[in-house]
Every structure is written in C-alpha cells, then in structure tokens.
Design an enzyme around this catalytic site. Structure first.
Site, PDB file in Angstrom:
ATOM      1  N   LYS A 182       0.865  -1.279   0.040  1.00  0.00           N
ATOM      2  CA  LYS A 182       0.109   0.002   0.145  1.00  0.00           C
ATOM      3  C   LYS A 182       1.025   1.447   0.023  1.00  0.00           C
ATOM      4  CE  LYS A 182      -1.884   2.882   2.664  1.00  0.00           C
ATOM      5  NZ  LYS A 182      -1.781   4.038   2.021  1.00  0.00           N
ATOM      6  N   GLY A 235       6.904   4.474   8.553  1.00  0.00           N
ATOM      7  CA  GLY A 235       5.989   5.688   8.817  1.00  0.00           C
ATOM      8  C   GLY A 235       6.186   6.342  10.134  1.00  0.00           C
ATOM      9  N   SER A 236       5.117   6.953  10.739  1.00  0.00           N
ATOM     10  CA  SER A 236       5.139   7.726  12.070  1.00  0.00           C
ATOM     11  C   SER A 236       5.200   6.857  13.082  1.00  0.00           C
ATOM     12  CB  SER A 236       4.043   8.850  11.854  1.00  0.00           C
ATOM     13  OG  SER A 236       3.006   8.110  11.832  1.00  0.00           O
ATOM     14  N   THR A 237       5.729   7.274  14.410  1.00  0.00           N
ATOM     15  CA  THR A 237       5.398   6.353  15.350  1.00  0.00           C
ATOM     16  C   THR A 237       4.183   6.269  15.867  1.00  0.00           C
ATOM     17  OG1 THR A 237       7.794   6.872  16.139  1.00  0.00           O
ATOM     18  CG2 THR A 237       6.165   6.470  17.887  1.00  0.00           C
ATOM     19  N   GLU A 238       3.524   7.416  15.518  1.00  0.00           N
ATOM     20  CA  GLU A 238       1.901   7.442  16.095  1.00  0.00           C
ATOM     21  C   GLU A 238       1.148   6.188  15.404  1.00  0.00           C
ATOM     22  OE1 GLU A 238       0.193  10.993  14.976  1.00  0.00           O
ATOM     23  OE2 GLU A 238      -2.082  10.491  15.291  1.00  0.00           O
ATOM     24  N   GLY A 240       2.912   3.752  13.713  1.00  0.00           N
ATOM     25  CA  GLY A 240       3.365   2.398  14.321  1.00  0.00           C
ATOM     26  C   GLY A 240       2.465   1.929  15.488  1.00  0.00           C
ATOM     27  N   GLU A 257       9.630   0.779  10.832  1.00  0.00           N
ATOM     28  CA  GLU A 257      10.742   1.647  10.833  1.00  0.00           C
ATOM     29  C   GLU A 257      10.154   3.203  10.878  1.00  0.00           C
ATOM     30  OE1 GLU A 257      13.676   1.404  10.580  1.00  0.00           O
ATOM     31  OE2 GLU A 257      14.319  -0.595   9.755  1.00  0.00           O
ATOM     32  N   CYS A 291      13.328  10.582   7.678  1.00  0.00           N
ATOM     33  CA  CYS A 291      13.516  10.017   8.901  1.00  0.00           C
ATOM     34  C   CYS A 291      14.854  10.065   9.883  1.00  0.00           C
ATOM     35  CB  CYS A 291      13.254   8.389   8.769  1.00  0.00           C
ATOM     36  SG  CYS A 291      14.397   7.524   7.914  1.00  0.00           S
ATOM     37  N   GLU A 389       9.347  15.097  16.600  1.00  0.00           N
ATOM     38  CA  GLU A 389       9.807  15.012  15.331  1.00  0.00           C
ATOM     39  C   GLU A 389       8.673  16.137  14.548  1.00  0.00           C
ATOM     40  OE1 GLU A 389       8.681  11.735  12.801  1.00  0.00           O
ATOM     41  OE2 GLU A 389      10.819  11.820  12.225  1.00  0.00           O
TER      42      GLU A 389
HETATM   43  P1  NDP Z   1       2.193   7.971   8.325  1.00  0.00           P
HETATM   44  O1  NDP Z   1       2.770   7.076   9.483  1.00  0.00           O
HETATM   45  O2  NDP Z   1       1.256   8.806   8.392  1.00  0.00           O
HETATM   46  O3  NDP Z   1       1.903   7.138   7.206  1.00  0.00           O
HETATM   47  C1  NDP Z   1       2.712   6.055   6.632  1.00  0.00           C
HETATM   48  C2  NDP Z   1       1.767   5.130   5.785  1.00  0.00           C
HETATM   49  O4  NDP Z   1       1.021   4.259   6.732  1.00  0.00           O
HETATM   50  C3  NDP Z   1       1.163   5.625   4.892  1.00  0.00           C
HETATM   51  O5  NDP Z   1       1.101   4.607   3.677  1.00  0.00           O
HETATM   52  C4  NDP Z   1      -0.127   5.862   5.406  1.00  0.00           C
HETATM   53  O6  NDP Z   1      -1.186   5.921   4.537  1.00  0.00           O
HETATM   54  C5  NDP Z   1      -0.460   4.584   6.182  1.00  0.00           C
HETATM   55  N1  NDP Z   1      -1.266   4.780   7.258  1.00  0.00           N
HETATM   56  C6  NDP Z   1      -1.835   5.765   7.993  1.00  0.00           C
HETATM   57  N2  NDP Z   1      -2.793   5.263   8.893  1.00  0.00           N
HETATM   58  C7  NDP Z   1      -2.832   4.031   8.942  1.00  0.00           C
HETATM   59  C8  NDP Z   1      -3.461   2.989   9.764  1.00  0.00           C
HETATM   60  N3  NDP Z   1      -4.216   3.184  10.627  1.00  0.00           N
HETATM   61  N4  NDP Z   1      -3.212   1.924   9.373  1.00  0.00           N
HETATM   62  C9  NDP Z   1      -2.358   1.420   8.474  1.00  0.00           C
HETATM   63  N5  NDP Z   1      -1.561   2.180   7.618  1.00  0.00           N
HETATM   64  C10 NDP Z   1      -1.713   3.624   7.835  1.00  0.00           C
HETATM   65  O7  NDP Z   1       3.743   8.501   7.994  1.00  0.00           O
HETATM   66  P2  NDP Z   1       3.714   9.760   6.866  1.00  0.00           P
HETATM   67  O8  NDP Z   1       3.408   9.316   5.462  1.00  0.00           O
HETATM   68  O9  NDP Z   1       3.379  10.891   7.425  1.00  0.00           O
HETATM   69  O10 NDP Z   1       5.680   9.575   6.986  1.00  0.00           O
HETATM   70  C11 NDP Z   1       6.488  10.359   7.805  1.00  0.00           C
HETATM   71  C12 NDP Z   1       6.821   9.438   8.952  1.00  0.00           C
HETATM   72  O11 NDP Z   1       7.647   8.203   8.271  1.00  0.00           O
HETATM   73  C13 NDP Z   1       7.846  10.323   9.728  1.00  0.00           C
HETATM   74  O12 NDP Z   1       7.329  10.193  11.051  1.00  0.00           O
HETATM   75  C14 NDP Z   1       9.308   9.592   9.409  1.00  0.00           C
HETATM   76  O13 NDP Z   1      10.232   9.665  10.355  1.00  0.00           O
HETATM   77  C15 NDP Z   1       8.691   8.215   9.185  1.00  0.00           C
HETATM   78  N6  NDP Z   1       9.821   7.661   8.207  1.00  0.00           N
HETATM   79  C16 NDP Z   1      10.569   6.680   8.663  1.00  0.00           C
HETATM   80  C17 NDP Z   1      11.539   5.997   7.809  1.00  0.00           C
HETATM   81  C18 NDP Z   1      12.601   5.063   8.752  1.00  0.00           C
HETATM   82  O14 NDP Z   1      13.171   4.172   7.778  1.00  0.00           O
HETATM   83  N7  NDP Z   1      12.808   5.005   9.971  1.00  0.00           N
HETATM   84  C19 NDP Z   1      11.802   6.495   6.581  1.00  0.00           C
HETATM   85  C20 NDP Z   1      10.989   7.492   6.187  1.00  0.00           C
HETATM   86  C21 NDP Z   1       9.873   8.137   7.127  1.00  0.00           C
HETATM   87  P3  NDP Z   1      -1.788   7.565   3.825  1.00  0.00           P
HETATM   88  O15 NDP Z   1      -1.784   7.255   2.580  1.00  0.00           O
HETATM   89  O16 NDP Z   1      -3.325   7.455   4.235  1.00  0.00           O
HETATM   90  O17 NDP Z   1      -0.860   8.436   4.229  1.00  0.00           O
END
Ligand code: NDP
Length: 485
Positions: A182, A235-238, A240, A257, A291, A389
């Site tokens: 996704k 993605g985000s910790t929230e 996660g 991650e 990140c 962050e």
């Molecule tokens: P999000 O956590 O908002 O989204 C990441 C993905 O998760 C998107 O595809 C999003 O969908 C999806 N998502 C959102 N809600 C849910 C849910 N309830 N269940 C399943 N999937 C869901 O992160 P961001 O896109 O805002 O990315 C930024 C974050 O990612 C930052 O915190 C950054 O630090 C982290 N990051 C970490 C990396 C690492 O390797 N450690 C590398 C790059 C980024 P949707 O399409 O709706 O947004």
C-alpha cells in the site's frame, strides 16, 4: 510510459471508497485523482497473495531462477529510471536529481537482494544428549530450515515512494514471500511502474499486489486482515503504535521503521568545512522530510557561534523550487498543506516558548508548500521543537561543554533512530558511538545508506531491521528439525 498515461491508469483502477485527489505540492493544484480501494480491495489482494503463496509458484521456484528475476527487475527499473524519477519528483516535489538518486537506490535494493536468493540457509547442529525418554543417550542431528514468513503487508510513506517500496519488495521477494503493497495516498504513481516491471521481469501473478487508498481504510484493513502473516511498515511512530494494536488480532509479525529526532554532536576539533554543510543539508534537504534528519544539533562551545552562523548562511543561500521550475534547486516543498501547517505550528510554538529564530521561521513568499529553512537557538529540552519530530526544515542548535553533559542530552529522546558525531579525534568518535542510544551512528558523515548494511531504530523509532542480512531475516521464519541418529 508518459506521466499522463500513469495518471490515467491510476484513475481507471477500481475502488469502492472515496475519491482521493493528488495535489502538486509546488503549484497547489490537483493533477490527478483515484479511488480508495478500501477494505474490499485489500481482501481481494490478500486472497490473491495467499493463493500464490500456497501454490508455491514463487516460494518454491529454484533459487537461481528467483535471483534472476530480481536482477531483471533491477535492470528494468534502471531502464525506466528517468520515468520513475519524473513520477516521484512530480508526486513529492523533490528535485529531479534527488529522485534519480532514490531510483538508483531502488535498483540497488533488487541487485543486492538478488544475491541472497541462493544463500538462504539454516544451521546444522551435531548433538549428543544424555538421558533421552528411554533413559538412553541420544545422538541427534538437528538443523534449522529458513522459510518465507508467508503473506506480507507492505505499508510505505510518501517521502521516498520508489525507494521505500523497493526497500520492502526486494527482501520480501528474495525470501519467497507474497505481498500486498500500500503506497502512501499522496504518492501512488511510481508503484504502478513497479507493477509493470515486476510482471515483465517474470514475477508470477498474485505474488505482488498493489492496493491504493487511505491509511485509515486500506492500510488499517491490511493490518487487521487475518490472512496477513507480517506487516512491514515505514512511517510515523503514532501510526506504528496503531499497527502493533491491529496486529494483535492474529499476532502477525511486525517490522517498524519509524520516526526520529536525531542528535548531531559537533566538537571543537571537527573539520567544520565538512561538518557544517553536511549537518545543515541533513536537515534542510527534502525540506527536512527524512527520518534520519539531524534535527537536534549540539555544538561544543568553542565553535558554537561559527556553526550557528554557518547554518544560517547556508540556509539563506539554498535554492528552493519545484522540479520543473529550477533544475538547480537544492530542495522542494513539503508534501501537503497539512504538513505545511504542522511545521508552521511547531515554528510558532518554538517562538512562543522563547526559542530564538536565527534564520527563517516563516513560509516562503511564493506558491507551493515551501518553508524557509529555520534555525532555532536558545532551545531548552522541555520545548516541543526539541522533543517532537517536526519532519520539516527546522533545526535546534544547542551549546555544550563536555561529553558527560552532551550524551545525556542527546539520549534524552523517546526516539533512537540515528545520531552523528563530528570530531577529528577518531578514538573519541568511536567511544561516543558506544554511548549514543541510536540504531545508527555516523562518524564524520551523515545520511549514509547502503542496502548491504542493516538499518533499524531503537526505542520508539522502530522494531526490526531493513537492509542487509538482518533485513532479509525479517521475511523468513526458522523451523527446527531434530533427527535421532
Ligand atoms: P504515516 O505514519 O502517516 O503514514 C505512513 C503510511 O502508513 C502511509 O501509507 C499511510 O497511509 C499509512 N497509514 C496511515 N494510517 C494507517 C493505519 N491506521 N493503518 C495502516 N496504515 C496507515 O507517516 P507519513 O506518511 O507522515 O511519513 C512520515 C513519517 O515516516 C515520519 O515520522 C518519518 O520519520 C517516518 N519515516 C521513517 C523512516 C524510517 O526508515 N525509519 C523513513 C521515512 C519516513 P496514507 O496513504 O493515508 O498516508
């Protein structure tokens, strides 16, 4: 394939949910739309993935043949690198050169993991054990078998669409898993090229399935689905944490991650000509949407003023622009209006809490979601701009005197993704690497990455690893066999 063809193809994909608009972050104008696949598309995709997995069409393919397919994917991605870079830069607003760099990295993921297909092996144990069930001594040959974990859900963010997709697809395929990917709702375009490339390279039908949609609908449905054996998430910790909760239903495995608030330590004896531009670009590049961005910079007092001035000078010189406007731009905009307001909110909060804006602190006076690179001084550890962050081009610079003062400050974070040290004293640098509570420590360099080398966060920056043998291991399970001799 042209950008327009990809956009048309996305629009034509079936879905059951809301229409999602894709907006160019440079012009603030909508240029495409698609339909949220929702839970129905996820269910169908998981069904296809499960069927392909159980059929053995991919997991039982001779290892060398699987390796060949992965290498072919790399070749085909390379052949379409220009188109992929164009799609990712259009979707994210990042400069074309940076998007090209990301596509090269995506190619390298498949090349690297291609090599692993023929090297997945368990371990053998030669055991002599006293007092078996019948009281007799046993001579046992034991061994482990490495098997693919099954059907994996791959959920990726918008900040590097092709890069993040490749980082998960390549090890999942090398391990023999079937998957459902996704992409982020803002950046679905380059994944469509992946779909074509995988088919052309010989990945059988159903082994990789792409579902477009929102996180809270399609993403959550994938996380909750009982037919999924593992979620690999960036993605985000929230979010996660939501994934950990959703995964509890069938106790699926989870690799996370997540975010970071990475400290950078610059010592008096550092090579400032290298340290200042590297540390500044580690937070200002891609508008801070990385990140591993070094968002908390600690500078030893002897060079503090020089470093702050160096950051401010560089921030003032950076060229910001869209990929089609300025081919020499150092950075593009933030991804969305929501992200713009989030970053500006943090900046206002920092000002209200008494931090000093050395440079920036405002939106750029132009169309698009651009924020001026911002340097804060006089930041105290309890401030939100120090703790949370921001995911924008905003850095807090703080002076320090000794190691014993700076190490607790650097480690005082709920995150533990990355840390950097700048000093000419190499043994000092290595000793600091041991004291920093982060999954990755870079010495006299920043934002270094390679598919061969494991990468993963500590604390609330994640669980598990990507890249290298540890990255592959996350897509495998180990079965133990005992045989009496
Ligand atoms: P999000 O956590 O908002 O989204 C990441 C993905 O998760 C998107 O595809 C999003 O969908 C999806 N998502 C959102 N809600 C849910 C849910 N309830 N269940 C399943 N999937 C869901 O992160 P961001 O896109 O805002 O990315 C930024 C974050 O990612 C930052 O915190 C950054 O630090 C982290 N990051 C970490 C990396 C690492 O390797 N450690 C590398 C790059 C980024 P949707 O399409 O709706 O947004």
């Amino acid at each position: 394939m042209s950008v327009q063809t990809t956009v048309d193809e996305l629009r034509a994909r079936p879905g059951t949910g809301d229409t999602i608009a894709i907006i160019d972050p440079v012009t603030e104008e909508q240029f495409a739309e698609f339909t949220d696949g929702g839970a129905a598309a996820v269910d169908e995709a998981v069904g296809r993935a499960r069927e392909s997995f159980e059929s053995g069409v991919w997991q039982h393919l001779p290892q060398a043949a699987r390796a060949k397919v992965l290498w072919r994917i790399a070749d085909l991605l390379e052949a379409r690198a220009g188109e992929l870079a164009e799609l990712d830069s259009l979707n994210t607003g990042m400069p074309l050169a940076q998007a090209e760099h990301n596509i090269n990295a995506a190619v390298e993921f498949f090349q690297y993991f291609s090599g692993w297909c023929t090297k997945v092996n368990g371990t053998a144990f030669d055991i002599r054990q006293s007092g078996g069930l019948m009281g007799a001594d046993l001579s046992v040959h034991a061994y482990t078998l490495k098997e693919p974990v099954g059907v994996v859900g791959l959920i990726v963010p918008w900040n590097g669409p092709a890069f993040n997709a490749a980082a998960k697809l390549a090890p999942a395929l090398a391990a023999g898993c079937s998957s459902v990917l996704k992409p982020a709702e803002e950046t679905p375009l380059s994944a469509l090229v992946f779909e074509q490339v995988l088919a052309e390279a010989g990945v059988p039908d159903g082994v990789v399935n792409i579902v477009n949609g929102y996180g809270h609908t399609a993403g959550q449905a994938l996380v909750d689905h009982p037919g999924v054996d593992k979620i690999a998430f960036t993605g985000s910790t929230e979010v996660g944490k939501k994934i950990v909760q959703g995964a509890a239903g069938n106790l699926k495995r989870v690799m996370l991650e997540l975010g970071g608030k990475s400290p950078v330590l610059i010592y008096d004896d550092a090579d400032l000509a290298s340290a200042i531009p590297a540390a500044a670009m580690a937070i200002f590049r891609h508008s801070g949407q990385a990140c591993v961005a070094g968002s908390r910079v600690f500078v030893q007092r002897g060079v503090y003023d020089q470093v702050v001035e160096g950051f401010a000078t560089l921030a003032g010189k950076l060229r910001y622009g869209g990929p089609s406007e300025d081919n020499r731009a150092h950075s593009g905009p933030l991804i969305s209006e929501k992200q713009l307001h989030r970053v500006l909110g943090y900046i206002d909060g920092g000002k209200q809490e008494g931090a000093e804006v050395v440079v920036g602190g405002h939106r750029l006076d132009r169309k698009g979601w651009f924020v001026h690179p911002t340097v804060f001084a006089q930041v105290r550890p309890e401030m939100r701009i120090y703790q949370e962050e921001i995911f924008g081009p905003v850095v807090a610079v703080t002076p320090f005197d000794t190691d014993d003062e700076v190490i607790p400050l650097a480690n005082d974070s709920t995150y533990g993704l990355s840390a950097a040290v700048w000093t000419r004293d190499i043994s000092h640098a290595h000793s600091l690497a041991r004291r920093l509570d982060a999954g990755q420590v870079t010495l006299n360099c920043q934002v270094v990455w390679n598919p061969d080398v494991p990468f993963g966060g500590f604390k609330q920056s994640g669980w598990g690893y990507e890249n290298g043998h540890l990255g592959l291991d996350g897509y495998l399970r180990s079965k133990t066999v005992f045989a009496q001799l």
